[in-house]
Scaffold this active site. Structure first.
Site, PDB file in Angstrom:
ATOM      1  N   LYS A 169       0.871  -1.183   0.000  1.00 55.39           N
ATOM      2  CA  LYS A 169       0.000   0.000   0.000  1.00 55.39           C
ATOM      3  C   LYS A 169       0.901   1.223   0.000  1.00 55.39           C
ATOM      4  CE  LYS A 169      -1.551   2.488   3.297  1.00 55.39           C
ATOM      5  NZ  LYS A 169      -1.137   3.766   2.670  1.00 55.39           N
ATOM      6  N   GLY A 200       6.867   5.092   8.493  1.00 63.02           N
ATOM      7  CA  GLY A 200       5.964   6.227   8.698  1.00 63.02           C
ATOM      8  C   GLY A 200       6.094   6.743  10.121  1.00 63.02           C
ATOM      9  N   GLU A 228       9.972   1.366  10.627  1.00 61.10           N
ATOM     10  CA  GLU A 228      10.952   2.443  10.456  1.00 61.10           C
ATOM     11  C   GLU A 228      10.166   3.723  10.716  1.00 61.10           C
ATOM     12  OE1 GLU A 228      12.708   5.325   9.362  1.00 61.10           O
ATOM     13  OE2 GLU A 228      12.805   4.678   7.253  1.00 61.10           O
ATOM     14  N   CYS A 270      13.162  11.308   7.661  1.00 56.99           N
ATOM     15  CA  CYS A 270      13.164  10.863   9.068  1.00 56.99           C
ATOM     16  C   CYS A 270      14.533  11.068   9.698  1.00 56.99           C
ATOM     17  CB  CYS A 270      12.865   9.383   9.180  1.00 56.99           C
ATOM     18  SG  CYS A 270      11.422   8.861   8.331  1.00 56.99           S
ATOM     19  N   GLU A 322       9.050  16.341  15.541  1.00 54.95           N
ATOM     20  CA  GLU A 322       9.789  16.194  14.292  1.00 54.95           C
ATOM     21  C   GLU A 322       9.317  17.295  13.338  1.00 54.95           C
ATOM     22  OE1 GLU A 322      11.125  12.306  11.670  1.00 54.95           O
ATOM     23  OE2 GLU A 322       9.092  12.384  12.442  1.00 54.95           O
TER      24      GLU A 322
HETATM   25  C1  SIN Z   1      13.450   8.265   5.455  1.00 48.81           C
HETATM   26  O1  SIN Z   1      13.476   9.450   5.663  1.00 48.81           O
HETATM   27  O2  SIN Z   1      12.507   7.587   5.831  1.00 48.81           O
HETATM   28  C2  SIN Z   1      14.484   7.527   4.660  1.00 48.81           C
HETATM   29  C3  SIN Z   1      15.643   8.317   4.283  1.00 48.81           C
HETATM   30  C4  SIN Z   1      16.686   7.533   3.519  1.00 48.81           C
HETATM   31  O3  SIN Z   1      16.544   6.381   3.112  1.00 48.81           O
HETATM   32  O4  SIN Z   1      17.713   8.120   3.319  1.00 48.81           O
END
Ligand code: SIN
Length: 496
Positions: A191, A245, A267, A301, A398
């Site tokens: 998805k 996410g 993640e 992230c 964040e």
């Molecule tokens: C992410 O921000 O979720 C992944 C970043 C990356 O793979 O460099």
């Protein structure tokens, strides 16, 4: 600076228009949602509708899971070498079509075109890596505990893997999950994020062309992520869930998976500290920070969320950072020269605006930007804030936007304690030329990934993932395939 040309109808620039798929991929067939529902995909730069894709329901998700299950036995029984040659062809096709895939990605996600093509190439690396790594899924022969026994350990595919991917990397986060899953012998249901399904569907089209058999790779788009996600987390045919996410949604999915005890890989969010010590190479630190903070307009992230600068260099560093940030070209992602695009959607834009306004209201200094961009829409000015009081929301949430928040520190002990004072533990960065300090701080940071004198840490060769509330499991590298494998112990008795 402003990149000039605004392009609102990008599809006439595609060399291969059949990459623009707008239906679900289930059992090797392109199909509409069972109730005919559709949802619009917007260009975040112009807010125009780019395409309409299925607004799939639970029923569509179940059909996709069943298709993955039905295809599972045959795919798992192939040799890893046979699976590798299919994956290798998929990798080659992705690279061959990198410009079209980059265009689709830039149009739906808002990442500048050059960066989008870069993501496609980065993502292809996972397919290539895992095509090879699948051949190295070794078992074990263990010295037995009795003379007439033999102990053998084999690795087997987990089964149907359900994958939920984010909008910030619409291509690479898919290949980072699908690559190891297929290499391990799992079949998948994917998805993609509601905002960015077109990159996923284009990858699906290329997978079919590469010879991925019907049902091995299924894609369900939706505007109701909770319904489709609910099927993924509850259907007993799904044996594994991998999600990238927010921590909030990751916790919910993990709880839902408990009902059928699925394997989970998560993640999740980060709150990365980026530390610059007095003894750092300032040129390298500025370059590293710009790459880390402003990649994808701050929407990663692993983006530097808290930038901690030691007292002795604070003024020099902030001056140079402001100059670098001022030179960023904000513009239409599809125009040449753009370095910063819009935020992904209205909610993201409003959040960044809220965090900056809250910091300013509490007395923060705006060294650069700190307001919506003249282009309007969902563009925000690349921003540098200093003297932000620690109770400002921006210090703990964040940011996910082009906003650099500078803080001062005095001692190594203090900065390590501050960096670790977070429920998150995805990435951390620091710059220093003292070798002893480099080891000490790298070991002390409570994160899964450390950049030591380096702001760009992403590669398919290394394990990506977090500790604490940033997640479970690792993606990429020799560790990334483990998440899609079960370990089976066989005890042979009666060996005379
Ligand atoms: C992410 O921000 O979720 C992944 C970043 C990356 O793979 O460099």
């Amino acid at each position: 600076m402003e990149a000039s040309k605004i392009i609102s109808a990008p599809w006439d620039r595609l060399r291969d228009t059949t990459l623009l798929r707008t239906r679900n991929l289930i059992g090797g067939e392109w199909c509409s949602a069972s109730d005919g529902g559709e949802h619009a995909v917007l260009n975040p730069s112009s807010q125009q509708v780019l395409a309409k894709v299925p607004a799939s329901s639970e029923e569509d998700a179940r059909r996709a899971v069943q298709a993955a299950h039905d295809a599972g036995k045959e795919w798992a029984e192939l040799t890893s070498k046979a699976r590798a040659s299919v994956l290798r062809r998929w990798h080659d096709l992705i690279l061959q079509h990198r410009d079209d895939l980059g265009l689709i990605l830039a149009a739906e996600q808002g990442k500048p075109l050059a960066e989008s093509v870069g993501e496609v190439v980065y993502g292809a690396g996972f397919v290539e890596w895992f095509a090879e790594e699948g051949k190295r899924v070794y078992g074990d022969v263990i010295p037995p505990h009795a003379k007439d026994k033999r102990i053998v350990v084999v690795k087997q595919p987990v089964g149907v893997a359900a994958l939920i991917t984010p909008w910030n990397f619409p291509s690479a986060m898919i290949t980072r999950k699908v690559g190891p899953a297929l290499a391990a012998g799992c079949t998948v249901v994917l998805k993609p994020a509601e905002d960015t399904p077109l990159s996923a569907l284009a990858l699906g089209e290329l997978a079919l062309r590469a010879g991925v058999p019907p049902g091995v790779f299924n894609i369900v788009t939706t505007a109701q992520p909770a319904s489709v996600g609910g099927v993924f987390t509850s259907d007993p045919l799904v044996r594994k869930l991998s999600f990238t996410g927010s921590t909030r949604v990751g916790k919910m999915l993990m709880a839902q998976c408990a009902g059928t005890v699925k394997r989970v890989s998560l993640e999740l969010g980060g709150n990365a500290a980026f530390i610059v010590f007095d003894d750092a190479d300032l040129d390298a630190a500025i370059a590293g920070l710009m790459a880390c903070k402003f990649r994808n307009t701050g929407q990663t992230c692993i983006s530097a969320n808290r930038i901690l600068i030691q007292d002795g260099i604070f003024d020099a560093f902030s001056k140079r950072l402001v100059e670098a940030v001022r030179s960023l070209a904000v513009g239409d992602p599809l125009a040449d020269g753009s370095q910063q695009g819009p935020l992904i959607n209205e909610a993201a834009f409003l959040k960044v605006n809220r965090l900056v306004n809250d910091a300013l209201a509490r007395g923060a200094d705006a060294l650069e930007g700190a307001s919506v961009h003249d282009r309007g829409g969902w563009f925000y000015q690349p921003t540098v804030l200093a003297n932000v009081p620690s109770d400002a929301t921006i210090c703990s949430e964040e940011i996910f936007g082009p906003v650099a928040v500078l803080e001062r520190f005095s001692t190594e002990a203090d900065v390590v304690a501050r960096a670790n004072n977070s429920p998150y533990g995805l990435a951390g960065y620091f710059y220093s030329r003292d070798v002893g300090r480099c080891w000490r701080v790298a070991e002390a940071l409570e994160v899964g990934i450390v950049g030591v004198n380096e702001g760009s840490i992403s590669t398919e060769l290394a394990p990506f993932g977090g500790v604490k509330e940033s997640g479970i499991g690792r993606e990429g590298s020799k560790y990334g395939i483990d998440d899609y494998l079960e370990t089976k112990y066989m005890c042979f008795g009666g060996v005379a």
